[in-house]
Enzyme design. Sequence first.
Site, PDB file in Angstrom:
ATOM      1  CG  HIS A 293       0.503  13.117   0.775  1.00  0.00           C
ATOM      2  ND1 HIS A 293      -1.107  13.550   0.480  1.00  0.00           N
ATOM      3  CD2 HIS A 293       0.324  12.221   1.793  1.00  0.00           C
ATOM      4  CE1 HIS A 293      -1.523  12.744   1.327  1.00  0.00           C
ATOM      5  NE2 HIS A 293      -0.980  11.853   2.038  1.00  0.00           N
TER       6      HIS A 293
ATOM      7  NE  ARG B 151      -7.619  -5.109   0.029  1.00  0.00           N
ATOM      8  CZ  ARG B 151      -7.939  -4.211  -0.846  1.00  0.00           C
ATOM      9  NH1 ARG B 151      -7.203  -3.164  -1.614  1.00  0.00           N
ATOM     10  NH2 ARG B 151      -9.401  -3.942  -1.260  1.00  0.00           N
TER      11      ARG B 151
ATOM     12  CG  ASN C  47      -4.054  -1.852  -1.179  1.00  0.00           C
ATOM     13  OD1 ASN C  47      -5.046  -2.660  -1.357  1.00  0.00           O
ATOM     14  ND2 ASN C  47      -3.592  -1.999  -0.011  1.00  0.00           N
TER      15      ASN C  47
ATOM     16  CG  HIS D  30     -18.675  13.432   5.999  1.00  0.00           C
ATOM     17  ND1 HIS D  30     -17.819  12.712   5.404  1.00  0.00           N
ATOM     18  CD2 HIS D  30     -17.808  14.429   6.003  1.00  0.00           C
ATOM     19  CE1 HIS D  30     -16.691  12.923   5.479  1.00  0.00           C
ATOM     20  NE2 HIS D  30     -16.632  14.093   5.743  1.00  0.00           N
TER      21      HIS D  30
ATOM     22  N   GLY E 248      -2.985  -3.537  14.463  1.00  0.00           N
ATOM     23  CA  GLY E 248      -1.662  -3.323  13.366  1.00  0.00           C
ATOM     24  C   GLY E 248      -1.084  -2.322  13.897  1.00  0.00           C
TER      25      GLY E 248
ATOM     26  CB  SER F  43      -0.972   0.016   1.230  1.00  0.00           C
ATOM     27  OG  SER F  43      -1.745   1.073   1.260  1.00  0.00           O
TER      28      SER F  43
ATOM     29  CG  HIS G 270      -4.294   4.890  -2.394  1.00  0.00           C
ATOM     30  ND1 HIS G 270      -5.612   4.166  -2.803  1.00  0.00           N
ATOM     31  CD2 HIS G 270      -4.067   3.910  -1.189  1.00  0.00           C
ATOM     32  CE1 HIS G 270      -5.773   3.013  -2.251  1.00  0.00           C
ATOM     33  NE2 HIS G 270      -4.851   2.963  -1.163  1.00  0.00           N
TER      34      HIS G 270
END
Length: 307
Positions: A93, A107, A105, A180, A264, A89, A103
């Site tokens: 920035h 897995r 990832n 939201h 984690g 992952s 980003h």
Amino acid sequence: MDTSGARDYFLDLQARIVASLEASDGAGFGRDAWERQGGGGITCVIEQGQVFERGGVNFSHVRGGQLPTSATVARPQLAGRAFEVMGVSLVLHPRNPYAPTVHMNVRLFVAQPRESDTVAAADFRPMWWFGGGMDLTPYYGFEEDAIHFHRTCRDALSPFGTDFHPRYKRWCDEYFFLRHRGEPRGIGGIFFDDLCEGGFDHCFALTRSVGDHFLPAYEPILRQRKDMPYGERERDFQAYRRGRYVEFNLVYDRGTLFGLQSNGRAEAILMSLPPLVKWRYDWRPTPGSPEARLYTEFLMARDWLAA
């Protein structure tokens, strides 16, 4: 089941990405190998580099006796199962506000009954699936960047069938959405989870293709934007929009929630957060400004391949 081939690939992918990013930045990533009960990983982090204000490329391989609730909400039949999860992952920035945050990832997840469980023989088998994707979060939008990124995402999936890209793009648009706020985190990319149809080799090959297409998707954009001139206005807007990134990762992101709920390593899990962030009360960009253009032309579900 034997997961060593997947582990070897993820470690190699991390090493290749870090080496390429170090060449782009000119500064090195710090390497932090860590262990915990049930597994460990390697966290590679850069802070205050020449290009990246903060970035992390994390490999982890952990096991646990019981799946966290974040992993069983959509899979209630797996509640109580032991698990093994591994992958890479990353979040980058850049300092320059014209260079987008990114980003990626990939897995592998394996769930299986604990030895103490009493189950029918037919049910005593591991369940596995792959997941991953990549998405781009610009602060100032450039159509050519969006087109290139989405085209490369399509190219990663096209060898496996024409239906994967539109499905995974739509999934990405839906997943990276701040409910939201009523707005997306960025301009999307691809996202997939629960990939197990077609057999292990097929799913692993698709996941590898996504991982291998990350650098071709992002590095040309980074090279084009990292040295553009900017001022305090652009940095201020970047910090404001980074707040949306923080909100999504702490409220909605499955990987963040899973990591924290599974005990984690917090430093590795929260490496995705930007170093400088601002919030303002009910702020609106000036109509017609470059900042407003991000909202009116980029922060929406859009078919960039038809642009």
